[in-house]
Design an enzyme around this catalytic site. Structure first.
Site: not given
Ligand code: PEP
Ligand code: MG
Length: 593
Positions: A199, A306, A343, A446, A469-470, A480, A517
């Protein structure tokens, strides 16, 4: 061991980052550890007087909590704190606590402090044995109530009164004390104990007090009045920072404040380009506690939850259906009619959970291994995937929700995941459990294989969300999280823009809704390029929304489409970046709403 003040050098420690922001101030140490209570036996004729003493201490504690509640009630934004203090008041009168203490006094002929400690240990033991982090954290609440009661039995004054700008340092802080932090205008909070769902952490987040918890022994390291820096975004605590470090963090604070000013100025303005095209800006979150801040930053929806964070906060336990249901229901309820995209869990590679470490997969190349939806469809992950889907589907009865699968490689994998959903739906139907039968199911794009097959995937799902990102990692073959090759991790690389353009075309042709995203969406230089590629929904960290919105409001979609047509002809990321920044730098300020 604490050294003398003169020979103390800058020291950095890392804990759990629970409330973002940078705080700089002097340490205010709050009494650490439990109050040691005297223990003695009673004569039989002393029992009634001892019970009366306990009753008086309960009444005093009750009045103290009432006073805190009244102060909170005057501050309309402090509803969470109000309810937590109310819960503590209820515990104060709870028969399990009071009756058990009285029974110990009567039966064991022991003083009230000793009896209370025994009763509390019994209750806390029950909570701690529960395999659910949330309930185990509640043992802390019982202890906080008992500490207050003990303090009053011993006639101690309440002395929690940190000066403004102080950084409060404690073993743990009761939610009632935490709730007074923002009124005292403290700059930060650091504690030995605690996790993201305690909390105290929730309150710090709600009031944007930079906080780092779970530092284990920070109270042994810090002395009263030490200068401290708390970075609640990275979990860093710096004790006795050098002058250069203070300058660096003051500059970071200043930039954050400047961003905050932009936020205040455009939060209620529409996310709309000059030519009147609405761009939906959504937030990426890890847990429901972040929703209030997301909405404050102007998020119109949640584009990515996430959900794997539920597996990562506690190494010992695996979340069950109820935990997923509770989390998802909290998200949809707090979003109050705005869409939330959950997700399914994306574990593996850098995101590890206790059960995965226990399985010792020993993979040579985890980023290309049994992760994400592959794990969900494997023997190891399938029961957990089904439990999560049951929890999510049940929560869908409480408000608009979408579910998406991460790391889908192509149609075969999408079908396999959809089959599991279908089987879980049938199970729920057979049990007569309510869920939203028309809940949209989509996928993250991705990896290049999914991008290249986007037209085929579009036929079998309701929406795409591009996880850049992926997608960058797998398109550029660049880890990454490896800084040695980070120069290749370039969102404006022509290959990436071409892939995204082809996904956008497939989505358009099949009338499948599309968003991005990944972090690209939250970059004010890159987001306009995504809009020019035809993507009108972007999901990002909430703190990025105001800046991206401010940038997009200066642009026009027709200009961005022309810009993208030009940059798609360019052969290097450097040339593309120059072309984009030249365009953005030439934009004139907007004076109209
Ligand atoms: C991504 O891969 O762009 C993504 C949003 O997922 P994460 O960063 O959780 O792998
Ligand atoms: Mg990802």
């Amino acid at each position: 061991m604490k050294g003398s003040r003169d020979d103390r050098e800058e020291l950095r420690r890392t804990g759990v980052a629970v409330a973002a922001g940078i705080g700089i101030g002097r340490a205010y140490l709050v009494g650490t550890g439990a109050i040691s209570a005297p223990r003695h036996h009673l004569e039989a004729d002393e029992v009634d007087a001892e019970i009366a003493r306990l009753t008086r201490a309960i009444a005093v504690s009750d009045r103290q909590l009432d006073k805190i509640k009244h102060q909170l009630a005057e501050e309309s934004e402090s509803e969470t704190d109000f309810h937590i203090v109310t819960a503590h008041q209820l515990m104060l009168h709870d028969e399990h606590l009071v009756d058990a203490t009285i029974r110990y006094i009567q039966n064991d002929l022991i003083n009230a402090e000793w009896a209370l400690r025994k009763a509390v240990d019994d209750i806390a033991g029950v909570f701690e044995a529960i395999e659910d982090e949330y309930f185990r954290e509640r043992a802390t609440d019982v202890n906080h109530v008992a500490e207050r009661l003990l303090g009053n039995l011993l006639g101690r004054e309440e002395d929690f009164d940190p000066p403004p700008d102080a950084i409060v340092v404690a073993h743990d802080l009761s939610p009632a004390d935490a709730a007074t932090l923002h009124r005292a205008a403290v700059s930060g909070l650091v504690t030995n104990a605690g996790g993201r769902t305690s909390h105290t952490a929730i309150i710090a987040r709600a009031h944007e007090i930079p906080a780092v918890v779970g530092l284990e022994d920070i109270t042994d390291v810090i002395e009263s009045d030490d200068l401290l820096i708390v970075d609640g975004s990275t979990g860093t605590v710096i004790v006795n920072p050098s002058a250069a470090t203070v300058v660096e963090y003051r500059e970071r604070q200043r930039r954050a404040a400047a961003r905050g000013a932009v936020l205040m100025s455009n939060r209620d303005l529409p996310a709309e380009t000059r030519d009147g095209i609405a761009i939906r800006l959504h937030a990426n979150i890890d847990m429901p506690e972040e929703i209030a801040s997301a909405l404050e930053h102007g998020a119109q929806g949640v584009g990515l939850v996430r959900s794997e964070y539920l597996f990562m906060t506690d190494a010992e336990t695996v979340p069950d259906e109820e935990a997923h249901y509770r989390m998802a229901r909290a998200v949809v309820e707090q979003m109050a009619g705005r869409t939330a995209t959950l997700r399914t869990f994306d574990l593996g590679a850098d995101k590890l959970a206790g059960f995965l470490s226990a399985a010792s997969l020993d993979e040579q190349n985890p980023a290309l291994g049994l992760r994400s939806v592959r794990l969900c469809l494997s023997q190891l992950g399938l029961p957990l995937f089904r439990a999560q889907l049951r929890g999510l589907l049940r929560a869908s009865a409480h408000g608009p929700m979408r579910i998406m699968f991460p790391m889908i490689s192509g149609v075969a994998e999408l079908r396999a995941a959809n089959e599991v959903v279908e089987s879980v739906r049938n199970e729920l139907r057979a049990e007569g459990v309510a869920f939203d039968a028309s809940l949209p199911i989509g996928i993250m794009i991705e990896m290049p294989s999914a991008a290249l097959c986007a037209d085929q995937l579009a036929v079998e799902c309701a929406f795409f969300s591009i996880g850049t990102n992926d997608l960058i990692q797998y398109t550029m073959a660049v880890d990454r999280v490896n800084e040695l090759v980070s120069y290749l991790y370039e969102p404006l690389h022509p290959a990436l823009l071409r892939l995204i353009a082809s996904v956008a075309k497939a989505a358009r042709d099949s009338n499948v809704s599309l968003s991005v995203c990944g972090e690209m969406a939250g970059d004010p230089i890159v987001a306009p390029v995504l809009v020019g590629l035809g993507i009108h929904e972007l999901s990002m960290s909430a703190v990025s929304i105001p800046e991206v919105k401010a940038q997009l409001r200066l642009t026009s979609v027709h200009e961005l489409e022309a810009l993208v047509e030009r940059v798609l002809q360019l052969p290097t990321a450097t040339e593309i970046r120059t072309e984009v920044t030249t365009y953005l730098d030439g934009l004139s300020p907007r004076t109209t709403r």
